[in-house]
Design an enzyme around this catalytic site. Structure first.
Site, PDB file in Angstrom:
ATOM      1  N   GLN A   1      27.138  42.668  45.827  1.00  0.00           N
ATOM      2  CA  GLN A   1      27.253  43.040  47.230  1.00  0.00           C
ATOM      3  C   GLN A   1      26.913  44.518  47.402  1.00  0.00           C
ATOM      4  O   GLN A   1      27.270  45.348  46.552  1.00  0.00           O
ATOM      5  CB  GLN A   1      28.684  42.798  47.730  1.00  0.00           C
ATOM      6  CG  GLN A   1      29.121  41.341  47.730  1.00  0.00           C
ATOM      7  CD  GLN A   1      30.593  41.207  48.107  1.00  0.00           C
ATOM      8  OE1 GLN A   1      31.452  41.680  47.385  1.00  0.00           O
ATOM      9  NE2 GLN A   1      30.854  40.594  49.248  1.00  0.00           N
TER      10      GLN A   1
ATOM     11  N   ARG B   1      40.748  34.624  50.624  1.00  0.00           N
ATOM     12  CA  ARG B   1      41.106  33.492  49.763  1.00  0.00           C
ATOM     13  C   ARG B   1      42.426  32.915  50.264  1.00  0.00           C
ATOM     14  O   ARG B   1      43.221  33.609  50.903  1.00  0.00           O
ATOM     15  CB  ARG B   1      41.250  33.930  48.304  1.00  0.00           C
ATOM     16  CG  ARG B   1      42.293  35.005  48.071  1.00  0.00           C
ATOM     17  CD  ARG B   1      42.652  35.139  46.590  1.00  0.00           C
ATOM     18  NE  ARG B   1      41.545  35.588  45.798  1.00  0.00           N
ATOM     19  CZ  ARG B   1      41.296  36.860  45.472  1.00  0.00           C
ATOM     20  NH1 ARG B   1      42.092  37.813  45.936  1.00  0.00           N
ATOM     21  NH2 ARG B   1      40.287  37.188  44.717  1.00  0.00           N
TER      22      ARG B   1
ATOM     23  N   GLY C   1      42.067  38.334  40.561  1.00  0.00           N
ATOM     24  CA  GLY C   1      42.117  39.418  39.598  1.00  0.00           C
ATOM     25  C   GLY C   1      41.955  39.013  38.152  1.00  0.00           C
ATOM     26  O   GLY C   1      42.131  39.836  37.255  1.00  0.00           O
TER      27      GLY C   1
ATOM     28  N   ARG D   1      30.852  41.470  41.418  1.00  0.00           N
ATOM     29  CA  ARG D   1      32.104  40.710  41.493  1.00  0.00           C
ATOM     30  C   ARG D   1      31.898  39.300  40.954  1.00  0.00           C
ATOM     31  O   ARG D   1      30.799  38.744  41.024  1.00  0.00           O
ATOM     32  CB  ARG D   1      32.602  40.646  42.935  1.00  0.00           C
ATOM     33  CG  ARG D   1      32.576  41.990  43.641  1.00  0.00           C
ATOM     34  CD  ARG D   1      33.144  41.931  45.028  1.00  0.00           C
ATOM     35  NE  ARG D   1      34.569  41.650  45.011  1.00  0.00           N
ATOM     36  CZ  ARG D   1      35.334  41.652  46.102  1.00  0.00           C
ATOM     37  NH1 ARG D   1      34.796  41.930  47.276  1.00  0.00           N
ATOM     38  NH2 ARG D   1      36.611  41.382  46.030  1.00  0.00           N
TER      39      ARG D   1
ATOM     40  N   GLU E   1      40.855  40.877  51.887  1.00  0.00           N
ATOM     41  CA  GLU E   1      40.574  42.269  51.540  1.00  0.00           C
ATOM     42  C   GLU E   1      39.645  42.855  52.606  1.00  0.00           C
ATOM     43  O   GLU E   1      38.654  42.217  52.994  1.00  0.00           O
ATOM     44  CB  GLU E   1      39.936  42.356  50.147  1.00  0.00           C
ATOM     45  CG  GLU E   1      40.864  41.890  49.025  1.00  0.00           C
ATOM     46  CD  GLU E   1      40.204  41.944  47.664  1.00  0.00           C
ATOM     47  OE1 GLU E   1      39.233  42.715  47.505  1.00  0.00           O
ATOM     48  OE2 GLU E   1      40.643  41.209  46.752  1.00  0.00           O
TER      49      GLU E   1
ATOM     50  N   GLN F   1      36.595  40.001  51.408  1.00  0.00           N
ATOM     51  CA  GLN F   1      36.918  38.733  50.760  1.00  0.00           C
ATOM     52  C   GLN F   1      38.095  38.080  51.459  1.00  0.00           C
ATOM     53  O   GLN F   1      38.973  38.755  51.987  1.00  0.00           O
ATOM     54  CB  GLN F   1      37.271  38.965  49.275  1.00  0.00           C
ATOM     55  CG  GLN F   1      37.656  37.700  48.511  1.00  0.00           C
ATOM     56  CD  GLN F   1      37.789  37.963  47.025  1.00  0.00           C
ATOM     57  OE1 GLN F   1      36.804  38.113  46.327  1.00  0.00           O
ATOM     58  NE2 GLN F   1      39.013  38.036  46.538  1.00  0.00           N
TER      59      GLN F   1
ATOM     60  N   THR G   1      35.910  43.228  38.304  1.00  0.00           N
ATOM     61  CA  THR G   1      35.121  43.708  39.429  1.00  0.00           C
ATOM     62  C   THR G   1      34.663  45.133  39.105  1.00  0.00           C
ATOM     63  O   THR G   1      35.447  45.938  38.599  1.00  0.00           O
ATOM     64  CB  THR G   1      35.954  43.713  40.724  1.00  0.00           C
ATOM     65  OG1 THR G   1      36.276  42.375  41.079  1.00  0.00           O
ATOM     66  CG2 THR G   1      35.185  44.380  41.860  1.00  0.00           C
TER      67      THR G   1
ATOM     68  N   HIS H   1      77.270  16.632  40.142  1.00  0.00           N
ATOM     69  CA  HIS H   1      77.620  15.813  38.985  1.00  0.00           C
ATOM     70  C   HIS H   1      77.921  16.649  37.742  1.00  0.00           C
ATOM     71  O   HIS H   1      78.872  16.371  37.005  1.00  0.00           O
ATOM     72  CB  HIS H   1      76.493  14.813  38.718  1.00  0.00           C
ATOM     73  CG  HIS H   1      76.199  13.952  39.895  1.00  0.00           C
ATOM     74  ND1 HIS H   1      76.912  12.824  40.174  1.00  0.00           N
ATOM     75  CD2 HIS H   1      75.292  14.073  40.895  1.00  0.00           C
ATOM     76  CE1 HIS H   1      76.451  12.272  41.284  1.00  0.00           C
ATOM     77  NE2 HIS H   1      75.468  13.014  41.739  1.00  0.00           N
TER      78      HIS H   1
END
Length: 766
Positions: free
Chosen positions: A78, A206, A27, A12, A192, A204, A31, A723
């Site tokens: 990972q 974020r 994205g 990743r 995720e 993950q 990945t 206006h």
């Protein structure tokens, strides 16, 4: 190698531009899942590095203003989790932005299928520990890890396709995990997750960067806020100094969020009397805002003292104002008195402020704003403003009932006297008349660049006269600009070159005397409409009384209607005097090395600037951080209505019988016109043809000179008395405002039909 050759890994990206507070870059890089073997691992690490420069990633950086040369990427390896199920968890509902509602997407197999949008997941929503919504999708395929590496689609057994992915217990456990993660990071999170026999694994987290910030309140109670920008036709973010000045000037209970202003209407909604008045007024100004509040009040016991369904839709949308209807015969004297008082106060301010500096200047401005507020909120002024609004509503409602004619008052507003904004557009036509005969001056203006172009005019025949004409225009209107309620915006007097395209367009498209021709034509149309209307009413039962009442309302429109634009003109004129004095003080701060540029003061609040001037101390990181925040706020779309939970409520138009494919809006200036759509986001450097219709996000008074060059108007924001609508009626331009996403749906150059009587736009094609 230590873990064994057959262990599966996920490869990743971790780029320096990922997961920022204002841009997630989710994205944008690649990945790779279930990578087995050292050779395959090395190969996919290289591919992951290279994905920093895919078309998708490059386009995203361009759109968000990131320098390609400053971006770096690392690759995270990972150990693979081989899940039974996986998905995405948002700690704020992505559909409504409600921070108290947590949303879960879940599917069988690997989560990459959901992230990539390849499957329809189950959706679960949880609020305060209760599951409030479940949507179980039919899941025919799942993405699974293959033996030996890689991934493959696998058909799900028919008996499991409509089976929930998660149990209620698992949903609530996932909610608790999400709230803990959110608390840890201090902001709503996009998470995720994977589920194995061992339980949940978090892959993950974020920040969610697309949420609009919530206006701050410190009482712990529920609140409802409505947008000021949608009422003032200025939905762009405002810098901190600009926000401060508006907050100091207003009497309304305002809050700030995302660089925008919001009015806290909670107390007004809690009272049946004020609630009705608020919703009625909003119905006239912005039906989408009204519908959003009605939707909210009908379904939620959110505010103390209210119950669901308590508010019914009012039969009339007339503004509720405790002002006695003024006598039309008093209008000339009253308007002259009000405008003269305002102008005298501005002239006195210009003289007095010259002697002020440092702390004395800031203290003086703070005190002088109280004088400005007294003038702006003078009851005599309020009566002069709202009388023609109420008169127009009365005429439209009764004439439609008596004669079956809609929006008849629109024509009655044409060429009304004392409208400083419509006069501004006509006055620029007069400037063009002076410049047009001098071909060398015209050629110079067509090729000149820079703010000092005025100095070069005198070298040409007629240049002295042309320069004087432009400077005289700037003397009256130079304090105006797009987004003028923000004191930090650049004014025409500060950058006169902004007017060059407009002047040249007038020179090219019109003959001498266009200003007076337009005014006389509008006046003839208004008087003709008045006579025809009164003649028809006289033939009705009780016609004499109908004529008498209608004539009085017409006189109110004609004699008071133009004053509507003056208070804002006076306010921005006063703001410009303040701004010039503050910039002189900013120059002194630059000399002392406290700030790098005079415009750095725009990123301080008024009180902060006052303290800096007193102490000569400043942490410059504050300004740097706020400059970044201002750019981020510019990417956000402000809501019309938002709650203290962060929930954004979107209203809908309730128009019936629209043609197929028509885009609904609010009819503000009668008539039907077809022409070429000119989709414009900035009035500078734009030329208009004979048959062009202006399509833009919003128009404030500074757009008035553009209106003389177009045949119709479509905006995303606006109401009956904003206006742009006022000037469109005066100029006789069919106009529809409040057309959601107009600048996105309508393409530049398309042929469109604007129905300013019924309130919709049709796209006819190229």
């Amino acid at each position: 190698e230590q873990n064994g050759a057959n262990v599966a890994y996920a490869v990743r990206s971790s780029a320096t531009t990922e997961d920022l507070p204002d841009a997630s870059f989710a994205g944008q890089q690649e990945t790779y899942l279930n990578i087995v073997g050292l050779h395959a691992l090395r190969e996919h690490i290289a591919k992951c590095w290279a994905s920093l420069f895919t078309d998708r990633a490059v386009a995203y950086r361009i759109r968000n203003g990131f320098d390609h040369r400053q971006v770096r990427i690392a690759v995270v390896i990972q150990k693979m989790v081989l899940p039974y199920a996986s998905g995405v968890l948002f700690t704020a509902d992505p559909a409504t932005s409600n921070r108290r509602v947590l949303s879960i997407d879940a599917s069988f197999g690997l989560g990459e299928a959901i992230v990539s949008g390849l499957v329809n997941p189950d959706t679960y929503k949880v609020r305060d520990g209760d599951i409030v919504e479940k949507k179980i999708s039919t899941k025919t395929f799942s993405l699974q890890a293959k033996n030996g590496g890689g991934v493959a689609w696998q058909e799900i057994a028919s008996e499991q396709q409509n089976h929930p992915v998660l149990t209620d217990t698992q949903i609530l456990e996932l909610e608790r995990i999400g709230r803990r993660i959110e608390h840890h990071f201090g902001s709503p999170q996009d998470i995720e997750w994977c589920l194995t026999d061992e339980g949940f694994h978090i892959v993950q987290s974020r920040p969610i960067t697309t949420l609009f910030p919530i206006p701050a309140s410190d009482d712990g109670e529920n609140h409802v806020y409505i947008s000021v920008g949608h009422q003032q036709m200025m939905t762009d973010p405002i810098r901190p100094l600009g926000l401060s000045f508006y907050l100091l000037t207003t009497r309304a209970p305002m809050r700030t969020a995302g660089g925008r202003l919001f009015v806290d209407v909670t107390q007004m909604l809690a009272s049946p009397e004020s609630r009705s008045g608020l919703i009625n007024t909003l119905g006239q100004h912005d039906p989408l805002m009204k519908d959003a509040l009605l939707t909210f009040m009908s379904r939620a016991d959110f505010i103390n003292g209210t119950t669901p369904g308590e508010v019914s839709r009012p039969a009339t949308a007339a503004p509720q104002r405790d002002t006695e209807e003024p006598n039309p015969d008093d209008a000339p004297a009253l308007i002259s008195e009000l405008t003269n008082e305002f102008q005298a106060s501005i002239d006195a301010l210009k003289e007095t402020i010259k002697s002020k500096s440092r702390s004395e200047l800031l203290d003086f401005i703070l005190e002088d704003i109280q004088r400005l507020k007294k003038i702006l909120f003078d009851p005599r002024s309020a009566a002069a403003i709202y009388a023609p609004i109420n008169a127009a509503i009365w005429i439209n409602e009764n004439v439609n009932r008596w004669l079956g004619e809609k929006n008849v008052a629109d024509t009655l507003f044409r060429s009304i006297p004392n409208n400083i904004t419509s006069e501004m557009g006509l006055a620029l036509l007069d400037v063009a008349d002076i410049i047009r005969p001098y071909s060398e001056v015209v050629a110079y203006l067509e090729n000149t660049q820079g703010d000092d172009f005025l100095n070069g005019l005198e070298q040409f025949p007629g240049g002295v006269e042309c320069r004087r004409a432009i400077e005289n225009y700037l003397e009256i209107y130079g304090m105006r600009c797009v987004g003028e309620i923000d004191i930090t915006r650049e004014r025409w007097a500060e950058n006169p070159s902004t007017l060059i395209p407009l002047i040249l367009g007038n020179v090219k498209n019109f003959k001498a005397g266009e200003s007076s021709r337009r005014y006389r034509r509008g006046l003839r149309e208004a008087l003709k409409k008045e006579k025809a209307l009164l003649d028809r009413l006289a033939q009705l039962p009780d016609g004499e009384q109908k004529v008498k009442e209608t004539k009085r309302k017409i006189d109110i429109i004609r004699k008071y209607g133009g004053y509507r634009e003056y208070p804002k003109y006076g306010m921005v004129s006063t703001y410009f005097v303040y701004k010039q004095a503050l910039l002189r003080e900013a120059d002194a701060l630059v000399e002392r090395g406290l700030i790098q540029d005079r415009e750095d003061i725009y990123y301080l609040t008024f009180d902060e600037l006052r303290n800096v001037v007193r102490s000569f101390e400043l942490d410059y990181r504050i300004i740097a951080d706020r400059k970044e925040a201002y750019v981020h706020y510019g990417r956000l779309t402000p809501p019309r209505v938002i709650t203290s939970d962060g929930e954004i409520i979107n209203g809908r138009y309730n128009l019936k019988g629209l043609p197929k494919g028509a885009i609904p809006g609010l009819a503000v200036s009668s008539g039907v016109i077809e022409g070429r759509a000119r989709v414009v986001l900035s009035m500078e450097n734009t030329e208009f043809g004979d048959n062009d219709i202006l399509v833009t996000a919003f128009t404030d008074p500074s757009w008035s000179p553009v209106f003389v060059s177009v045949k119709g108007l479509v905006t995303e924001v606006g109401g009956l008395m904003t206006h742009g609508a006022v000037i469109a009626r005066e100029y006789g331009l069919p106009a529809v405002v409040g057309v959601q996403d107009a600048t996105r749906i309508i393409k530049d150059g398309e042929r469109i039909r604007v129905n300013g009587t019924e309130g919709y736009v049709e796209v006819l094609g190229e």
